[in-house]
Design an enzyme around this catalytic site. Sequence first.
Site, PDB file in Angstrom:
ATOM      1  N   ARG A 258       0.806  -1.225   0.000  1.00 54.52           N
ATOM      2  CA  ARG A 258       0.000   0.000   0.000  1.00 54.52           C
ATOM      3  C   ARG A 258       0.837   1.271   0.000  1.00 54.52           C
ATOM      4  NH1 ARG A 258      -4.686  -1.305   3.890  1.00 54.52           N
ATOM      5  NH2 ARG A 258      -3.558   0.081   5.274  1.00 54.52           N
TER       6      ARG A 258
ATOM      7  N   ILE B 275      -7.305   2.337   1.073  1.00 61.53           N
ATOM      8  CA  ILE B 275      -6.711   3.162   2.136  1.00 61.53           C
ATOM      9  C   ILE B 275      -5.337   3.628   1.671  1.00 61.53           C
ATOM     10  CG2 ILE B 275      -5.779   3.100   4.477  1.00 61.53           C
ATOM     11  CD1 ILE B 275      -8.039   1.081   5.137  1.00 61.53           C
ATOM     12  N   LEU B 276      -5.095   4.937   1.796  1.00 63.42           N
ATOM     13  CA  LEU B 276      -3.803   5.490   1.384  1.00 63.42           C
ATOM     14  C   LEU B 276      -2.914   5.705   2.603  1.00 63.42           C
ATOM     15  CD1 LEU B 276      -5.120   7.945  -1.330  1.00 63.42           C
ATOM     16  CD2 LEU B 276      -3.807   5.834  -1.690  1.00 63.42           C
TER      17      LEU B 276
ATOM     18  N   ASN C  33     -12.126  14.253   2.003  1.00 64.67           N
ATOM     19  CA  ASN C  33     -12.873  13.015   1.782  1.00 64.67           C
ATOM     20  C   ASN C  33     -14.344  13.247   2.111  1.00 64.67           C
ATOM     21  OD1 ASN C  33     -13.204  10.180   1.280  1.00 64.67           O
ATOM     22  ND2 ASN C  33     -13.269   9.820   3.484  1.00 64.67           N
ATOM     23  N   THR C  34     -15.203  12.473   1.456  1.00 65.75           N
ATOM     24  CA  THR C  34     -16.607  12.427   1.857  1.00 65.75           C
ATOM     25  C   THR C  34     -16.902  11.021   2.347  1.00 65.75           C
ATOM     26  OG1 THR C  34     -18.910  12.712   1.198  1.00 65.75           O
ATOM     27  CG2 THR C  34     -17.417  11.951  -0.530  1.00 65.75           C
ATOM     28  N   HIS C  35     -17.625  10.947   3.455  1.00 64.70           N
ATOM     29  CA  HIS C  35     -17.907   9.651   4.075  1.00 64.70           C
ATOM     30  C   HIS C  35     -19.408   9.552   4.345  1.00 64.70           C
ATOM     31  CE1 HIS C  35     -17.042   6.035   6.368  1.00 64.70           C
ATOM     32  NE2 HIS C  35     -17.915   6.464   7.269  1.00 64.70           N
TER      33      HIS C  35
ATOM     34  N   ASP D 233     -10.922   8.025   8.300  1.00 63.39           N
ATOM     35  CA  ASP D 233     -12.207   8.606   8.715  1.00 63.39           C
ATOM     36  C   ASP D 233     -12.128   9.316  10.064  1.00 63.39           C
ATOM     37  OD1 ASP D 233     -13.271   7.553   6.363  1.00 63.39           O
ATOM     38  OD2 ASP D 233     -13.952   5.714   7.339  1.00 63.39           O
TER      39      ASP D 233
HETATM   40  C1  GRF Z   1     -20.101   7.944  -1.578  1.00 61.51           C
HETATM   41  O1  GRF Z   1     -21.244   7.683  -0.796  1.00 61.51           O
HETATM   42  C2  GRF Z   1     -18.885   8.095  -0.716  1.00 61.51           C
HETATM   43  O2  GRF Z   1     -19.133   8.723   0.496  1.00 61.51           O
HETATM   44  C3  GRF Z   1     -18.529   6.656  -0.493  1.00 61.51           C
HETATM   45  O3  GRF Z   1     -18.696   6.059  -1.759  1.00 61.51           O
HETATM   46  C4  GRF Z   1     -19.740   6.742  -2.448  1.00 61.51           C
HETATM   47  C5  GRF Z   1     -19.202   7.128  -3.801  1.00 61.51           C
HETATM   48  O4  GRF Z   1     -20.223   7.281  -4.734  1.00 61.51           O
HETATM   49  N1  GRF Z   1     -17.208   6.493   0.067  1.00 61.51           N
HETATM   50  P1  GRF Z   1     -19.918   7.755  -6.232  1.00 61.51           P
HETATM   51  O5  GRF Z   1     -18.902   6.791  -6.828  1.00 61.51           O
HETATM   52  O6  GRF Z   1     -19.380   9.147  -6.166  1.00 61.51           O
HETATM   53  O7  GRF Z   1     -21.228   7.688  -6.935  1.00 61.51           O
END
Ligand code: GRF
Length: 183
Positions: free
Chosen positions: A56, A83-84, A98-100, A136
């Site tokens: 990794r 995971i980076l 990041n979006t979670h 996260d």
């Molecule tokens: C998102 O819900 C993100 O939070 C999660 O994976 C999904 C990605 O969706 N880690 P997309 O590929 O952008 O449609």
Amino acid sequence: MRRLGVLASGGGSNLAAILEADLPVVAVVVDRPCGATAIAEAAGVPFEVVPRGPDRVEFTHRIVDALQGHEVDLVAMAGFMTILEKPIFDAFPGAVLNTHPSLLPAFRGAHAVPDALAAGVKVTGCTIHVATPDVDCGPILAQEAVPVMPEDTVDDLHERIKVVERRLYPDTIRRFAEGTSGR
Ligand code: GRF
């Protein structure tokens, strides 16, 4: 203006929303064949496929090289499923977002949506945060709650969350890039 690189592994709907918001995406990097590359191609944005390997850290160096090859200075992970390691946080200090799909710190990890359903919570949501080597766990930039409905499947709930992510993530990236995100 910042030079934004987007990392994706999936359908790429967050990438599409980032592009539609006219954010300055200069490169898309994926770790596997996925829908995100077609979205990049249709938008005329260069993309690179950097396949995962067994190591990794070595993989992370190849991701950094791909991003630096496009002079990226802000990175947005948008459904990136590997995971980076530390090299990306050294190369882009404080500049990996990041979006979670949960209200962190609840439901960290790759199974946030099924984990929320299994826990029986009535409200979950999404979190936009600065990524750090601890997965996260980085500083939270924005969050929004999403209701869980009684008959929800994982897909139903995830799509309801993603509708919010597609609005909140581009908006938060813009505010972060402009230095007005409150962090
Ligand atoms: C998102 O819900 C993100 O939070 C999660 O994976 C999904 C990605 O969706 N880690 P997309 O590929 O952008 O449609």
